[in-house]
Scaffold this active site. Structure first.
Site, short mmCIF file in Angstrom:
data_model
loop_
_atom_site.label_atom_id
_atom_site.label_comp_id
_atom_site.label_asym_id
_atom_site.label_seq_id
_atom_site.Cartn_x
_atom_site.Cartn_y
_atom_site.Cartn_z
CG ASN A 112 -2.15 -0.83 1.03
OD1 ASN A 112 -2.67 -0.94 -0.07
ND2 ASN A 112 -2.63 -1.45 2.11
CE LYS A 208 -5.39 0.45 -3.21
NZ LYS A 208 -4.51 -0.73 -3.31
CG ASN A 216 -6.88 2.96 4.17
OD1 ASN A 216 -6.79 1.91 4.78
ND2 ASN A 216 -7.18 3.00 2.88
#
Length: 338
Positions: A112, A208, A216
């Site tokens: 991530n 992303k 998040n």
């Protein structure tokens, strides 16, 4: 005479969490030569129960050993090495499995946020994600295949891995002359993964990141699902502001992306989705703040880019973590999702 068929690549997946287990299951179900690296109780459970997973194609159990090999440490080089561990554990996991990386191995980090390889042209590591520079030294850049995963997965209480959306993955070279996933593409598509073979992976990484940084961190702070954030005008405005700041940062590093305008609709479509950072906070696990929040702020400082809403959001979240507070109104959950 017809050309001989290309031999199957040997594939190893370091990390038997939800995403690593799902990827291993999909590939092994399709007949690929797969070894999953696991440790401790997870390794024992795989050897005892096999790998159980359920996706849109149904429920499956893969025997171990048999359809899938598992080990606690790689002993010899493989063709393709997927890294499916979160940032805090990445250096140790890779160090323990360097025997699996030979001079011809391709390394595919499914990570991530900002990956450690993202700015090889800087000539030094990004300190937030590679503070000692060990990853920068261990993995040659010309062996890395860049990736962006849109796959999601979580664990049920009995250890079954569950994924409820189509599997999507983008792969592409990290440098102009970097390796391209030619034979690997056939293996992944045979496994039911919708593969985007990108010529330029960096814009997809930035896109992303803009989504992860804006959703998040905010969900971990407030304890809300994505559709709840979208339905709250104040929270939705904060998420859009962080995404817009990330767009500005990406432009400063030479990449044009557009995420902020479509973010409210995307969060609404996601429904009652708990982000990985929220699930980690509820489960008492470390949050992936380094690649998702700290690395972008490090890059912003290097370009003298102000990111006030991102900075405020991170400060509020860190203050709650230091105080040991739980996010409001959310019971603990099992597993983790990307």
């Amino acid at each position: 005479m017809p050309d001989a068929p290309m031999p199957r690549p040997s594939i190893a997946i370091i990390g038997a969490g939800a995403i690593g287990s799902l990827l291993a299951g999909l590939l092994a179900r399709a007949g690929a030569d797969v070894t999953l690296v696991a440790r401790g109780a997870r390794l024992e459970a795989l050897r005892r129960d096999g790998l159980r997973f359920r996706d849109l194609g149904g429920a499956f159990t893969l025997t171990v050993p048999g359809a899938l090999k598992v080990t606690d440490r790689l002993q010899s080089p493989v063709s393709v090495l997927f890294l499916c561990v979160k940032a805090p554990a990445l250096e140790a996991a890779l160090s323990d499995n360097l025997a699996g990386m030979g001079p011809d191995s391709r390394v595919v980090p499914l990570v991530n946020g900002i990956p450690w390889w993202f700015f090889d042209d800087l000539g030094h590591p990004i300190h937030a994600v590679d503070p000692g520079g060990r990853l920068f030294e261990m993995v040659p850049f010309d062996q890395i295949v860049g990736s962006v995963t849109m796959m999601t997965a979580g664990f049920e209480a009995d250890g079954t891995v569950v994924s409820t959306i189509p599997h999507k993955l983008a792969l592409g070279p990290t440098t102009p002359n970097g390796p391209r996933p030619v034979d690997l593409a056939d293996v992944l598509t045979a496994a039911g993964i919708d593969l985007d073979r990108a010529d330029h992976i960096r814009p997809l990484v930035w896109e992303k990141l803009a989504i992860n940084l804006s959703t998040n961190t905010l969900s971990a702070l407030c304890g809300h699902t994505l559709e709840e954030i979208a339905a709250d005008p104040a929270l939705c405005a904060r998420a859009v502001a962080v995404a817009a700041e990330t767009e500005h940062l990406a432009r400063a590093w030479g990449c044009q992306i557009a995420v902020a305008a479509g973010l409210p609709a995307a969060m609404t479509r996601a429904g009652a989705f708990r982000t990985s950072m929220l699930q980690d906070r509820l489960a008492g696990r470390p949050l992936e703040l380094a690649p998702i929040a700290l690395a972008p702020l490090e890059l912003a400082e290097a370009r003298a880019i102000a990111m006030p809403e991102t900075t405020r959001l991170l400060a509020e979240l860190q203050a709650e973590l230091v105080a040991g507070l739980a996010p409001p109104g959310t019971p603990p959950v099992q597993g983790a999702q990307r």
